[in-house]
Design an enzyme around this catalytic site. Structure first.
Site, PDB file in Angstrom:
ATOM      1  N   HIS A  45      17.073 -37.482  -7.987  1.00 15.75           N
ATOM      2  CA  HIS A  45      16.458 -37.199  -6.441  1.00 15.75           C
ATOM      3  C   HIS A  45      15.211 -37.584  -6.300  1.00 15.75           C
ATOM      4  CE1 HIS A  45      19.898 -38.421  -5.646  1.00 15.75           C
ATOM      5  NE2 HIS A  45      20.743 -37.215  -5.917  1.00 15.75           N
ATOM      6  N   GLU A  65       7.520 -14.840 -11.301  1.00 18.53           N
ATOM      7  CA  GLU A  65       6.989 -13.854 -11.043  1.00 18.53           C
ATOM      8  C   GLU A  65       6.646 -12.928 -11.892  1.00 18.53           C
ATOM      9  OE1 GLU A  65       9.050 -11.020  -8.894  1.00 18.53           O
ATOM     10  OE2 GLU A  65      10.223 -11.316  -9.982  1.00 18.53           O
ATOM     11  N   ASN A 105      -1.737   2.458   5.333  1.00 19.48           N
ATOM     12  CA  ASN A 105      -0.683   1.163   5.000  1.00 19.48           C
ATOM     13  C   ASN A 105      -0.172   0.655   6.080  1.00 19.48           C
ATOM     14  OD1 ASN A 105       0.951  -0.001   3.701  1.00 19.48           O
ATOM     15  ND2 ASN A 105       2.693   2.047   3.286  1.00 19.48           N
ATOM     16  N   GLY A 106      -0.500  -0.079   6.038  1.00 17.46           N
ATOM     17  CA  GLY A 106      -0.125  -1.140   7.344  1.00 17.46           C
ATOM     18  C   GLY A 106      -1.184  -2.608   7.280  1.00 17.46           C
ATOM     19  N   TRP A 118      -2.782  -2.767  -1.339  1.00 18.96           N
ATOM     20  CA  TRP A 118      -2.786  -4.240  -1.616  1.00 18.96           C
ATOM     21  C   TRP A 118      -2.828  -5.170  -0.938  1.00 18.96           C
ATOM     22  CZ3 TRP A 118       0.012  -8.583   0.806  1.00 18.96           C
ATOM     23  CH2 TRP A 118       0.543  -9.195  -0.443  1.00 18.96           C
ATOM     24  N   CYS A 122       0.978  -1.135  -0.205  1.00 15.81           N
ATOM     25  CA  CYS A 122      -0.109  -0.462  -0.028  1.00 15.81           C
ATOM     26  C   CYS A 122       1.158   1.320   0.167  1.00 15.81           C
ATOM     27  CB  CYS A 122      -0.782   0.202   1.242  1.00 15.81           C
ATOM     28  SG  CYS A 122      -1.793  -1.362   1.360  1.00 15.81           S
ATOM     29  N   LYS A 178       6.139  -4.636  -5.357  1.00 21.67           N
ATOM     30  CA  LYS A 178       7.873  -4.174  -5.236  1.00 21.67           C
ATOM     31  C   LYS A 178       7.992  -3.985  -3.468  1.00 21.67           C
ATOM     32  CE  LYS A 178      11.662  -3.112  -6.944  1.00 21.67           C
ATOM     33  NZ  LYS A 178      12.098  -4.111  -7.761  1.00 21.67           N
ATOM     34  N   LYS A 207      12.849 -14.862 -11.945  1.00 23.38           N
ATOM     35  CA  LYS A 207      12.370 -13.903 -12.120  1.00 23.38           C
ATOM     36  C   LYS A 207      11.486 -13.882 -12.953  1.00 23.38           C
ATOM     37  CE  LYS A 207      13.454 -11.003 -11.361  1.00 23.38           C
ATOM     38  NZ  LYS A 207      14.398 -10.759 -10.205  1.00 23.38           N
ATOM     39  N   GLU A 211      17.994 -16.898  -8.918  1.00 29.72           N
ATOM     40  CA  GLU A 211      17.394 -16.693  -9.014  1.00 29.72           C
ATOM     41  C   GLU A 211      16.455 -16.023 -10.705  1.00 29.72           C
ATOM     42  OE1 GLU A 211      16.527 -13.476  -8.553  1.00 29.72           O
ATOM     43  OE2 GLU A 211      16.362 -11.915  -9.531  1.00 29.72           O
ATOM     44  N   ARG A 228       4.662  -0.334  -5.919  1.00 33.11           N
ATOM     45  CA  ARG A 228       4.938  -0.662  -4.568  1.00 33.11           C
ATOM     46  C   ARG A 228       3.774  -2.179  -4.763  1.00 33.11           C
ATOM     47  NH1 ARG A 228       6.369   2.870  -1.087  1.00 33.11           N
ATOM     48  NH2 ARG A 228       5.751   1.890   0.562  1.00 33.11           N
TER      49      ARG A 228
HETATM   50  C1  AGP Z   1      12.319  -9.917  -6.494  1.00 32.34           C
HETATM   51  O1  AGP Z   1      12.079  -9.646  -8.443  1.00 32.34           O
HETATM   52  C2  AGP Z   1      11.235  -9.852  -5.912  1.00 32.34           C
HETATM   53  N1  AGP Z   1      10.544  -8.847  -6.408  1.00 32.34           N
HETATM   54  C3  AGP Z   1      11.523  -9.722  -4.364  1.00 32.34           C
HETATM   55  O2  AGP Z   1      11.473 -11.727  -4.270  1.00 32.34           O
HETATM   56  C4  AGP Z   1      12.352  -9.081  -4.005  1.00 32.34           C
HETATM   57  O3  AGP Z   1      13.724  -9.358  -4.522  1.00 32.34           O
HETATM   58  C5  AGP Z   1      11.761  -9.436  -2.019  1.00 32.34           C
HETATM   59  O4  AGP Z   1      10.800  -8.779  -2.023  1.00 32.34           O
HETATM   60  C6  AGP Z   1      13.423  -8.459  -1.211  1.00 32.34           C
HETATM   61  O5  AGP Z   1      12.462  -7.233  -1.436  1.00 32.34           O
HETATM   62  P1  AGP Z   1      14.143  -6.358  -1.218  1.00 32.34           P
HETATM   63  O6  AGP Z   1      15.026  -6.559  -1.543  1.00 32.34           O
HETATM   64  O7  AGP Z   1      13.297  -5.633  -1.144  1.00 32.34           O
HETATM   65  O8  AGP Z   1      14.013  -6.939   0.836  1.00 32.34           O
END
Ligand code: AGP
Length: 602
Positions: free
Chosen positions: A502, A486, A99-100, A73, A2, A597, A483, A479, A27
């Site tokens: 395994h 997501e 927000n929170g 959110w 949010c 974000k 990527k 990673e 965000r």
């Molecule tokens: C990565 O593409 C993500 N959107 C997510 O995994 C992100 O790296 C994670 O939420 C951690 O965020 P930060 O680095 O701001 O702590």
């Protein structure tokens, strides 16, 4: 997650609020709303979906020089217009955005608000109803707000309007980010400076458990006990152009292609006048004194931490563990005698990481945050900070922050090793190697058409995809899978090459895409053996190798770089492949579904 904005001044507030919300879109959110206040009262506009949907319902004819806005959110209650903020008290005198997460909202309902008919399923509505209740009992609005804040448990950034007073926005913060921006004849409120760069670059930080009275000409900060707090403003070091897409269709591809420049900037930022890499000696001392380093992070930052472990152990000779923040917070391992905690976080706001930071500080341990955002919560609260200097990262999928994190960890490892005369098998001239890497990244950006073709050939119609690697490449394939999943919603998994047989190899069918990364000499043959195993079972295998290790049939060969720094290079094709796969599938690349974000709830 949010985001909130607020404006009090002389101009009409609607466009400023809507533009501010657009800047907070990155965000992550699923509904949005604004409330504006003028002599006719408060008008609330809220809508499920995007800011563009909200714009469509905002009545252009309503003019008001005070307003608040919100992107939500969903946490408590489904994404819907009813649950969207702003929320109002029963008489609609008070209007609030939050927000929170208010952890004790159910108790507060029971204890104070049993006679109130709630309209939404949110935790937030409790706050606005409490303010109204306490005002009805005879308190001033400021006193009622203060009393309410003292009852709240959890995290909040709040902006509150009172229909009876067009000259003030009441603001408060605990654990969720919030800034107040200063202007001539106006002031603003924002979760993130980016939202209000359109009108000011001057901001005041608000600390946890503070309450702020924001008028057109004044910003007065109080503790929750009513004591005034003096705080100097700061100038946000971001350019409005840094947060624009420019000629790029998406932030993600812009940020992928900024990586060579970011690496060069990092070298420059961490070099002294003699051209040597340098880090604040107090940080180096803290690293040297540690008998073990614990890296705490989430998502992509966790994956950067996996590479950081290799660097700190192999170059600086310090045992290092990497932990997922959300697990470590609730299941702490047996710690060494003199640990140092390193928090890696692009945003510096991740609630899971912050929860660990708070806990280890209580235990008296030293903490270092590696972040892209100066002044972020994790940066403020840790003993030390190292900055990424990557510039704002807007796309939800993290790209340039990942490579910047690894580069900064490499510098930390080298400077630590040099200052304690550590001699290991891995002598690194990081500045020199990063220069080579920036050049290699440029070459990869020039080859993006090849990666687009890989995305078409392997990922156009698949429902799943496996990435395999060994040693450092295993860190990168995790990673790569994150990527891809997501942003394209293809089910993707990153596996250690030797582990497939395994169990997971049972999932390989005719045509299952398996993307293989091979940049490590000592495992080059074994990962290729694993590639053959899946090929024999019908997989559609795509090998990305490094110059010097390439073999016939490899789909792409990346330029040769130092073996400890290959993740900086091998990740770039993976970022492009994810980007193009998502694009071809018609996904919203920069704002993938369900994601935020900054993940500011645990
Ligand atoms: C990565 O593409 C993500 N959107 C997510 O995994 C992100 O790296 C994670 O939420 C951690 O965020 P930060 O680095 O701001 O702590």
């Amino acid at each position: 997650m949010c985001g909130i904005v607020g404006y009090i001044g002389t101009n009409d507030s609607k466009e400023i609020l809507l533009k501010g919300l657009e800047k907070l879109e990155y965000r992550g959110y699923d509904s949005a709303g604004i409330a504006v206040l003028n002599e006719d009262g408060v008008k609330v506009f809220k809508e499920k979906g995007r800011i563009a949907d909200l714009r469509n319902i905002v009545d252009e004819s309503v003019l008001a020089s005070v307003g608040i806005g919100h992107t939500r959110w969903a946490t408590h209650g489904i994404p819907s217009t009813t649950n969207a903020h702003p929320h109002q008290s029963t008489t609609e005198r008070f209007t609030l955005v939050h927000n929170g997460v208010i952890e004790n909202y159910e108790h507060l309902k029971e204890d104070y608000l049993s006679d109130v008919a709630f309209r939404s399923e949110t935790d937030t509505e409790v706050i606005v109803q409490l303010v109204e209740k306490f005002v009805n009992e005879g308190l001033s609005v400021q006193e009622a707000f203060q009393k309410t804040l003292k009852l709240l448990e959890g995290s909040y950034a709040i902006a509150l309007l009172d229909r009876e007073d067009k000259d003030v926005i009441y603001v408060a913060k605990n654990k969720s980010p919030l800034l107040v921006g200063l202007g001539e004849g106006f002031n603003v409120v924002a979760s993130d400076a980016m939202a209000m760069l359109q009108v000011t670059k001057q901001f005041v930080e608000i600390m946890d458990k503070e309450m702020v009275i924001v008028t057109r000409d004044e910003v007065t900060i109080y503790t929750l006990d009513g004591e005034k707090v003096e705080r100097k403003p700061f100038i946000a070091q971001i350019d409005a152009s840094d947060i624009e897409k420019g000629t790029y269709p998406h932030y993600m591809i812009k940020e992928i292609e900024e990586q060579p420049a970011v690496i060069r900037k990092i070298i420059q930022e961490y070099r002294n006048d003699n051209g040597e890499l340098t880090i604040d000696p107090t940080i180096i001392e803290a690293v040297q004194e540690a008998d073990r380093i614990y890296i705490i992070a989430a998502g992509t930052s966790y994956h950067a931490g996996l590479v950081g472990k290799e660097l700190l152990e192999k170059v600086a000779n310090i045992p290092t563990e990497v932990h997922v923040a959300s697990e470590f917070g609730y299941n702490m391992p047996l710690l060494s005698k003199k640990p140092l905690f390193i928090f890696i976080s692009q945003s510096g706001e991740t609630a899971d990481s912050r929860a660990v930071l708070v806990r280890v500080k209580e235990l008296g341990y030293k903490t270092l945050t590696i972040t892209n955002v100066p002044g972020s919560t994790l940066s403020r609260e840790a003993d030390y900070t190292l900055l990424l200097h990557a510039g704002p990262e807007i796309a939800v999928a993290s790209t340039k922050a990942y490579t910047a994190q690894i580069a900064v960890l490499a510098i930390l490892a080298e400077v630590t090793a040099k200052s304690k005369d550590v001699v290991t098998d891995y002598q690194l001239d990081v500045a020199h190697e990063l220069g080579i890497i920036a050049q290699a990244m440029d070459e990869l950006c020039d080859a993006k058409d090849e990666f687009e073709q890989i995305a078409r050939d392997y990922l156009a119609f698949t429902r799943n995809c496996f990435f395999i690697g060994r040693a450092l490449d295993y860190a990168v394939v995790q990673e790569a899978a994150l990527k891809l999943k997501e942003i394209s919603y293809i089910q993707a998994e990153g596996f250690a090459g030797g582990e497939l047989k395994h169990g997971t190899i049972a999932l390989i069918e005719d045509g299952t895409p398996v993307i293989v990364i091979s940049t490590q000499k000592n495992v080059n043959l074994s990962i290729r053996g694993n590639a053959k195993e899946v090929l024999a079972r019908g997989a559609n295998v795509c090998i990305v190798s490094m110059k010097g290790l390439e073999m016939n049939g490899d789909r792409y060969v990346i330029p040769e770089v130092h073996e400890l720094l290959t993740p900086l290079i091998s990740v770039v094709p993976m970022q492009y492949i994810a980007y193009y796969a998502a694009l071809h599938r018609g996904c919203d690349v920069d704002k993938p579904r369900n994601l935020a974000k900054s993940v500011t709830v645990e």
